[in-house]
Motif scaffolding. Structure first.
Motif, PDB file in Angstrom:
ATOM      1  N   UNK A   1      -1.294  65.508  -2.409  1.00  0.00           N
ATOM      2  CA  UNK A   1      -2.407  66.089  -3.149  1.00  0.00           C
ATOM      3  C   UNK A   1      -2.051  66.106  -4.637  1.00  0.00           C
ATOM      4  N   UNK A   2      -2.819  65.394  -5.420  1.00  0.00           N
ATOM      5  CA  UNK A   2      -2.653  65.369  -6.880  1.00  0.00           C
ATOM      6  C   UNK A   2      -1.251  64.909  -7.278  1.00  0.00           C
ATOM      7  N   UNK A   3      -0.681  64.001  -6.520  1.00  0.00           N
ATOM      8  CA  UNK A   3       0.642  63.464  -6.839  1.00  0.00           C
ATOM      9  C   UNK A   3       0.508  62.020  -7.296  1.00  0.00           C
ATOM     10  N   UNK A   4       1.325  61.644  -8.249  1.00  0.00           N
ATOM     11  CA  UNK A   4       1.279  60.280  -8.769  1.00  0.00           C
ATOM     12  C   UNK A   4       2.033  59.355  -7.820  1.00  0.00           C
TER      13      UNK A   4
ATOM     14  N   UNK B   1      11.898  56.858  -8.951  1.00  0.00           N
ATOM     15  CA  UNK B   1      12.146  58.295  -9.068  1.00  0.00           C
ATOM     16  C   UNK B   1      10.853  59.116  -9.080  1.00  0.00           C
ATOM     17  N   UNK B   2       9.908  58.715  -8.255  1.00  0.00           N
ATOM     18  CA  UNK B   2       8.673  59.495  -8.161  1.00  0.00           C
ATOM     19  C   UNK B   2       8.914  60.866  -7.545  1.00  0.00           C
ATOM     20  N   UNK B   3      10.034  61.029  -6.846  1.00  0.00           N
ATOM     21  CA  UNK B   3      10.345  62.316  -6.249  1.00  0.00           C
ATOM     22  C   UNK B   3      10.621  63.394  -7.298  1.00  0.00           C
ATOM     23  N   UNK B   4      10.869  62.997  -8.561  1.00  0.00           N
ATOM     24  CA  UNK B   4      11.168  63.978  -9.596  1.00  0.00           C
ATOM     25  C   UNK B   4       9.963  64.842  -9.950  1.00  0.00           C
ATOM     26  N   UNK B   5       8.743  64.398  -9.585  1.00  0.00           N
ATOM     27  CA  UNK B   5       7.565  65.208  -9.878  1.00  0.00           C
ATOM     28  C   UNK B   5       7.450  66.425  -8.958  1.00  0.00           C
ATOM     29  N   UNK B   6       8.284  66.500  -7.945  1.00  0.00           N
ATOM     30  CA  UNK B   6       8.302  67.636  -7.024  1.00  0.00           C
ATOM     31  C   UNK B   6       9.452  68.564  -7.395  1.00  0.00           C
ATOM     32  N   UNK B   7       9.171  69.852  -7.410  1.00  0.00           N
ATOM     33  CA  UNK B   7      10.198  70.834  -7.771  1.00  0.00           C
ATOM     34  C   UNK B   7      11.273  70.905  -6.691  1.00  0.00           C
TER      35      UNK B   7
END
Length: 431
Positions: free
Chosen positions: A238-241, A264-270
């Motif tokens: 949801x609303x993730x790039x 490194x798209x996982x960096x958008x998650x805390x």
């Protein structure tokens, strides 16, 4: 000692109430909802910890009941015969398979809370280990691991196949865990909901003193340690790039591969946070049980709150007031319920059960001698019975050397008769 914290809490509540009194029509409802939800959350969290404990014990019992054959145990069979063809994680071996270290105290201290065995905040990597973990690892959280039925399981299966293609994903390690099987404890402690991906990354520098919790030690020196950071990616996104072009429909396979193969798209998650994950699971629970069900008090209060936000808070620019008041009241209520209600209740209850000789939860689940119904009268009669046995022994020694006729009833025999009748009288007693 208790009166001082209570006075501080009362002063904070009193001044907060007085300061927000001019906005009472706006703050009253968030305060009420914060109190109600805080009570619900404290009770729900307490039940969740108890449920995780039972899950952990039952999973240990299943491990103990493996086939135990020299060629292959049941657990070995489960790990090798699976649809994903990657190593599975179980509640008892997940850290070792990932190559992570737990604090030494977790293995030495028998009073450590069971949830600590799934703790993600204290994980470390030993750089001197011959089997050092890679800098990135992925764990897929599945409910049943049925790729032929579940579309998200099928998407993960496709991601596993993509790992054999030369790419950045090929340099990582991939695992999976089943919430409805041998990883139920992990799913409960981590607060994850299948389908989800867990991403584990290792920093390049040694930990700072603040990175290690006070009182915890590891099996190697600090200079050899590296901090592990865990992140949760729950699907559907949801609303993730995702980095996908607009012409590509982001289905399950596209979403999962985008996260695992992206730069490194996982960096958008805390990073994983226990309270945040518990908060998410709690609101899913309470929305389904109360807020989404017509006719409940919380459903009506929620509708009124939405009306106040739309007609009062937004026109006045006070949208954030609702959330601030709710959060403060929620956290304060949860803390008070845990400290002054649930904490003392568990302490008193456990002390009472220990006095009566009631077996602990672990003894009931793991033991084989607690299938019969517990009779507290037997434990309460333990001291009188012991006293009767001592008197019986003393009288028997005192009467040695005396001659009695066969039809004469001695004092010792009276005690034995009373003891046997007492035992037979309590045998049918049910608690």
């Amino acid at each position: 000692m208790i009166s001082r914290p209570l006075r501080i809490i009362w002063k904070c509540f009193k001044w907060s109430f007085l300061l927000t009194l001019p906005f009472a029509p706006i703050t009253a409802l968030p305060t009420i909802l914060g109190i109600l939800n805080g009570i619900y959350f404290a009770v729900w969290q307490d039940a969740r910890v108890s449920s995780n404990t039972d899950t952990w014990l039952y999973e240990l019992k299943d491990i103990a009941n493996d086939w135990g054959l020299p060629e292959m145990t049941f657990r070995d069979f489960q790990e090798k015969e699976n649809e994903f063809h990657v190593l599975r994680l179980n509640s008892n071996d997940w850290a070792s398979k990932l190559g992570f270290l737990h604090p030494q105290e977790y293995a030495k201290d028998t009073d450590i809370p069971i949830n600590k065995y799934g703790d993600l905040d204290t994980l470390m990597v030993d750089t001197t280990s011959s089997c050092r973990a890679p800098n990135e690892q992925w764990v897929y959280i599945s409910e049943f691991a049925w790729p032929s039925i579940n579309e998200w399981d099928a998407a993960f299966d496709a991601a596993v196949q993509a790992a054999y293609i030369p790419s950045a994903l090929n340099e990582t390690r991939i695992f999976f865990a089943k919430c409805q099987d041998t990883a139920g404890f992990l799913c409960g402690v981590w607060g994850v909901k299948a389908p989800a991906l867990m991403h584990f990354s290792v920093v390049d520098s040694a930990p700072l003193p603040d990175d290690i919790e006070f009182g915890l030690t590891y099996s190697t020196s600090t200079s050899n340690l590296r901090v592990v950071t865990a992140r949760v990616i729950e699907f559907p996104l949801k609303d993730s790039y995702t980095g996908l072009p607009s012409s590509v429909f982001p289905g399950p396979e596209e979403q999962m591969l985008a996260m695992m193969r992206g730069d490194k798209l996982w960096e958008q998650f805390d990073p994983w946070n226990d309270f945040v994950q518990s908060w998410l699971r709690f609101h899913e629970y309470i929305d389904k049980k109360f807020y989404d069900r017509k006719g409940t008090i919380l459903c009506y209060l929620g509708d009124v709150e939405e009306w106040i936000v739309d007609h009062f808070e937004k026109p006045l620019g006070l949208e954030s007031t609702d959330g601030i008041v709710y959060s403060i009241t929620f956290l304060a209520t949860t803390t008070l319920v845990n400290i002054f209600i649930l904490g003392p209740w568990h302490a008193i209850r456990q002390t009472f059960l220990d006095f009566l000789g009631y077996p602990r939860r672990g003894e009931i689940i793991l033991g084989d001698d607690f299938e019969k119904e517990w009779n507290p009268w037997d434990d309460l009669m333990g001291m009188p019975n012991a006293l009767i046995q001592v008197l019986d022994k003393v009288l028997k020694e005192a009467e040695q050397g005396k001659d009695y006729s066969e039809d004469k009833i001695t004092t010792t025999s009276r005690l034995r008769t009373a003891l046997s009748s007492e035992s037979s009288g309590t045998a049918d007693f049910k608690w």
